[in-house]
Design an enzyme around this catalytic site. Structure first.
Site, PDB file in Angstrom:
ATOM      1  N   TRP A 130      67.285  20.067   0.533  1.00 22.60           N
ATOM      2  CA  TRP A 130      67.565  18.431   0.727  1.00 22.60           C
ATOM      3  C   TRP A 130      66.325  18.034   0.557  1.00 22.60           C
ATOM      4  O   TRP A 130      66.202  16.535   0.707  1.00 22.60           O
ATOM      5  CB  TRP A 130      67.709  18.506   2.199  1.00 22.60           C
ATOM      6  CG  TRP A 130      67.016  19.511   3.106  1.00 22.60           C
ATOM      7  CD1 TRP A 130      67.385  20.855   3.277  1.00 22.60           C
ATOM      8  CD2 TRP A 130      65.729  19.285   3.491  1.00 22.60           C
ATOM      9  NE1 TRP A 130      66.308  21.227   4.084  1.00 22.60           N
ATOM     10  CE2 TRP A 130      65.326  20.251   4.333  1.00 22.60           C
ATOM     11  CE3 TRP A 130      64.685  18.123   3.232  1.00 22.60           C
ATOM     12  CZ2 TRP A 130      63.895  20.715   4.656  1.00 22.60           C
ATOM     13  CZ3 TRP A 130      63.585  18.295   3.723  1.00 22.60           C
ATOM     14  CH2 TRP A 130      63.118  19.447   4.485  1.00 22.60           C
ATOM     15  N   ASN A 131      65.241  18.690   0.221  1.00 20.06           N
ATOM     16  CA  ASN A 131      63.914  17.875   0.315  1.00 20.06           C
ATOM     17  C   ASN A 131      63.642  16.782  -0.968  1.00 20.06           C
ATOM     18  O   ASN A 131      63.014  15.659  -0.435  1.00 20.06           O
ATOM     19  CB  ASN A 131      62.630  18.891   0.756  1.00 20.06           C
ATOM     20  CG  ASN A 131      62.425  19.639  -0.833  1.00 20.06           C
ATOM     21  OD1 ASN A 131      63.321  19.672  -1.348  1.00 20.06           O
ATOM     22  ND2 ASN A 131      61.124  20.163  -0.735  1.00 20.06           N
ATOM     23  N   LYS A 154      75.973  23.183  -5.429  1.00 17.66           N
ATOM     24  CA  LYS A 154      76.233  23.490  -4.060  1.00 17.66           C
ATOM     25  C   LYS A 154      74.722  22.909  -3.401  1.00 17.66           C
ATOM     26  O   LYS A 154      73.635  23.336  -3.315  1.00 17.66           O
ATOM     27  CB  LYS A 154      76.294  24.898  -3.788  1.00 17.66           C
ATOM     28  CG  LYS A 154      76.516  24.955  -2.115  1.00 17.66           C
ATOM     29  CD  LYS A 154      75.266  25.388  -1.589  1.00 17.66           C
ATOM     30  CE  LYS A 154      75.283  25.601   0.084  1.00 17.66           C
ATOM     31  NZ  LYS A 154      75.377  24.400   0.751  1.00 17.66           N
ATOM     32  N   GLU A 228      63.477  29.004  -7.134  1.00 15.57           N
ATOM     33  CA  GLU A 228      62.282  28.134  -6.815  1.00 15.57           C
ATOM     34  C   GLU A 228      62.123  28.201  -5.360  1.00 15.57           C
ATOM     35  O   GLU A 228      63.012  27.536  -4.600  1.00 15.57           O
ATOM     36  CB  GLU A 228      62.412  26.745  -7.416  1.00 15.57           C
ATOM     37  CG  GLU A 228      62.840  26.485  -8.919  1.00 15.57           C
ATOM     38  CD  GLU A 228      61.439  26.557  -9.693  1.00 15.57           C
ATOM     39  OE1 GLU A 228      60.306  27.070  -9.008  1.00 15.57           O
ATOM     40  OE2 GLU A 228      61.379  26.622 -10.925  1.00 15.57           O
ATOM     41  N   CYS A 262      57.643  21.708  -1.602  1.00 15.53           N
ATOM     42  CA  CYS A 262      57.296  23.028  -1.663  1.00 15.53           C
ATOM     43  C   CYS A 262      55.785  23.299  -2.325  1.00 15.53           C
ATOM     44  O   CYS A 262      54.947  24.017  -1.981  1.00 15.53           O
ATOM     45  CB  CYS A 262      58.145  23.817  -2.673  1.00 15.53           C
ATOM     46  SG  CYS A 262      58.302  22.725  -4.213  1.00 15.53           S
ATOM     47  N   GLU A 359      54.714  29.279   5.446  1.00 18.11           N
ATOM     48  CA  GLU A 359      54.908  28.021   5.125  1.00 18.11           C
ATOM     49  C   GLU A 359      54.862  27.077   6.090  1.00 18.11           C
ATOM     50  O   GLU A 359      55.992  27.161   7.132  1.00 18.11           O
ATOM     51  CB  GLU A 359      55.685  27.928   3.941  1.00 18.11           C
ATOM     52  CG  GLU A 359      56.263  26.437   3.506  1.00 18.11           C
ATOM     53  CD  GLU A 359      57.226  26.540   2.597  1.00 18.11           C
ATOM     54  OE1 GLU A 359      58.190  27.222   2.758  1.00 18.11           O
ATOM     55  OE2 GLU A 359      57.081  25.583   1.614  1.00 18.11           O
TER      56      GLU A 359
END
Ligand code: NAP
Length: 455
Positions: A130-131, A154, A228, A262, A359
Site C-alpha cells: 500500500w505504501n 493482488k 522487493e 522501503c 526496519e
C-alpha cells in the site's frame, strides 16, 4: 484484515469489499489465459500506443488519483500527485524503450544465423503493498505489458479503490480486457493463484514474511519470482561531507511518504568529527515538520497507513528507550484520532535493540556515531537487509570504498536513494532478489530464447 478503505486520518471505514469467490477468481484467471494467447501477438508499436494513452489518463486525472491514494493510505496529497506523475513517466519510458531492450541479439556460432530473442511468459501475478499504491503497480505493469505478458494484481487489502482504478486506467487506455486485471483477494488466496497453471510467474513487493511465503509457494511450483522486500538503509555522513546538503537530504530521505518507504534512510551513521553539528541541525529541521491532515498543502507528515503499523513502530521506539536510548524528539503517541506518529529521533542506541536489526517503518530516525569509515561500513552492513545506501563524503577514495563495500542493491554517493525508471532497482540479502526498472527490469519476466538456424 478485510478488504476495505479505512481513512487513516480519521479511522472511518469508508467502503468495504467482498473478496472474490473461487468461481470468480477462476473466471479471471481464465480470462488472463485467453487474453495472453492473443495479446502476445500484438505489435510492440501498438502496446506503446496503449501505454502512452495510460500515461495521458494518469496525467489528466492526477488530482483524482492522488486524492484516492491519500484517502486510502494517508500520504500527503502533494506527494500522492507526484507519484501519479512518476507513473506516467515509467509508462512513457517503457513505451519508448521496450523495443530496443527486447531486440534480438545476434551471436556468431556454427549456425548460419543464431541469436537471442525475448518472448513473453504469460500471466504474471503482482502482489503489491500500500505504501506507493500506484507507483509499485506501474513499475511492474509497464514493462510486463510491453514485454507481451498479461498482469494480475493482488493489491494490499487497504487500497482496493486504487487497485480498481488502475485496472480501469489500462482498460480505458485501450489494452484488451484481460491484459491487466485486479483480483480483490486476501493474502490467504495468493498461494492458490501462484500454484495455478494459468499463472507463470509472480512478483511481490512487501515484507520479508510475505516474500518468503510467496517464494515458498512459487518454489514448490517451480515458478520464477522477483521479490522487493524491506530495508533498513544506512545514510552515512563523513567529516568532509557538505553538511547542510546532507542534513536537508537526510530529512527528505527519512520523511518521504511519512517515513513509510522501503528505501527511506533509516539509520544515520555519522562520523564523530561532525556528529554533534549533524544532530543539532537534524533536530532543528525535525522540529519544523508539520504533522497533520494529509489533504492539506502544509502537511509534511500524514498519518501512518494503519493503526497496526503505528503500534508496531511505537513498540520499537519504546524497546530502544527501555534499554537506555535517548529520544531527542517525538516518541510519544499523540492524543488525537487517526494513526499519527510524530517525527522522532533516537540517539545513543545500545546494541541489542530493534534499531540494530529491524526496519522502522515510519518517521523515526536512528542516530549512530562512528570513528572511521571501516566502522561506518561495518555498522551499515550489520543488518539483515541490503536495499539502498546513501554515503556522503568529498573524498574520492572513500566514495570508492563505499561503492565497493556497502552491501546494498544501490549505492548513492552524496545523494538521496531513489528509484528512477532508467536505473535498475532491487535489493540483496533479506531485501529480496531480482530487479525492477531499467533494461534489467523488463528482462525478468521473459523467455530468453536461443534461436539457432542451420545451413
Ligand atoms: P506486507 O504486509 O508484506 O503486504 C504486502 C502485500 O503482500 C500485500 O498485498 C499483502 O496482502 C500481501 N501479503 C501479506 N502476507 C502475505 C502472504 N503470506 N502471502 C502472500 N501475500 C501476502 O507489507 P506491507 O506492510 O504492505 O508493506 C510494507 C513492507 O513492504 C515494508 O517492509 C517495506 O519495506 C516493503 N516494501 C519494499 C519495497 C521494495 O521495493 N523493496 C517497496 C515498498 C515496500 P494484504 O494486504 O491482503 O495482507
Amino acid at each position: 484484515m478485510g478488504i476495505a478503505t479505512i481513512n487513516p486520518a480519521t479511522g472511518e471505514t469508508v467502503k468495504t469489499f467482498q473478496p472474490l469467490t473461487d468461481e470468480e477468481l477462476d473466471r479471471k484467471l481464465d480470462r488472463a489465459d485467453r487474453t495472453f494467447k492473443q495479446y502476445r501477438r500484438t505489435m510492440m508499436v501498438q502496446r506503446s500506443k496503449w501505454l502512452r494513452a495510460a500515461a495521458d489518463i494518469l496525467e489528466r486525472d492526477r488530482a483524482k488519483f492522488g486524492e484516492l491514494m491519500t484517502l486510502e493510505m494517508g500520504k500527503p496529497l502533494k506527494s500522492a500527485i507526484k507519484e501519479v506523475d512518476k507513473c506516467a513517466l515509467v509508462c512513457r519510458y517503457y513505451a519508448d524503450n521496450a523495443a530496443e531492450f527486447l531486440a534480438d541479439i545476434p551471436v556468431q556460432t556454427d549456425a548460419s544465423f543464431s541469436y537471442v530473442s525475448y518472448h513473453p511468459l504469460g500471466a504474471v501475478l503482482a502482489v503489491m503493498p500500500w505504501n506507493f499504491p500506484f507507483w509499485q503497480v506501474f513499475r511492474f505493469a509497464a514493462p510486463a505489458l510491453m514485454a507481451g505478458n498479461v498482469g494480475l494484481l493482488k493489491h494490499a487489502s487497504n487500497v482496493p479503490q486504487c487497485a480498481l482504478a488502475i485496472e480501469e486506467i489500462f482498460t480505458e487506455a485501450g489494452f484488451p480486457s484481460g491484459a491487466f486485471q485486479t483480483l480483490l483477494i486476501g493474502a490467504s488466496q495468493v498461494a492458490k493463484v501462484v500454484a495455478d497453471d494459468r499463472v507463470c510467474a509472480a512478483t511481490l513487493t512487501g515484507s520479508e514474511y510475505a516474500g518468503m511465503s510467496l517464494a515458498e509457494c512459487a518454489g514448490k511450483n517451480l515458478k520464477k519470482t522477483v521479490l522487493e522486500l524491506g530495508g533498513s538503509d544506512p545514510f552515512i555522513v563523513m567529516g568532509s561531507a557538505n553538511l547542510e546538503a546532507a542534513v536537508s537530504t537526510a530529512v527528505t530521505a527519512r520523511m518521504l511518504n511519512s517515513g513509510q518507504s522501503c528505501i527511506a534512510a533509516k539509520r544515520f551513521i555519522v562520523h564523530d568529527a561532525i556528529a554533534d553539528e549533524f544532530q543539532k541541525r537534524l533536530l532543528a529541521k525535525f522540529q519544523n515538520l508539520t504533522l497533520g491532515d494529509p489533504m492539506s498543502e502544509d502537511t509534511d507528515i500524514g498519518p501512518l497507513a494503519t493503526p497496526g503499523i503505528r503500534d508496531e513502530l511505537h513498540e520499537q521506539v519504546v524497546a530502544c528507550k527501555d534499554k537506555g536510548a535517548k529520544v531527542l524528539i517525538g516518541g510519544e503517541l499523540p492524543d488525537r484520532p487517526g494513526n499519527y506518529y510524530p517525527p522522532t529521533i533516537i540517539a545513543d542506541i545500545p546494541p541489542g535493540t530493534p534499531a540494530y536489526d529491524q526496519e522502522f517503518f515510519g518517521p523515526v530516525a536512528l542516530l549512530f556515531r562512528v570513528e572511521s569509515i571501516d566502522d561506518a561500513i561495518e555498522l551499515a552492513n550489520s543488518v539483515p537487509y541490503g536495499l539502498g545506501a546513501s554515503a556522503w563524503t568529498a573524498v574520492e577514495a572513500e566514495q570508492q570504498q563505499f561503492i565497493n563495500e556497502l552491501e546494498a542493491g544501490a549505492v548513492f554517493i552524496n545523494g538521496l536513494v531513489k528509484s528512477d525508471p532508467r536505473l535498475p532497482f532491487g535489493g540483496i540479502k533479506k531485501s529480496g532478489y531480482g530487479r525492477e526498472l531499467g533494461v534489467q527490469g523488463i528482462q525478468e519476466f521473459v523467455n530468453i530464447k536461443t534461436i539457432w538456424i542451420g545451413h
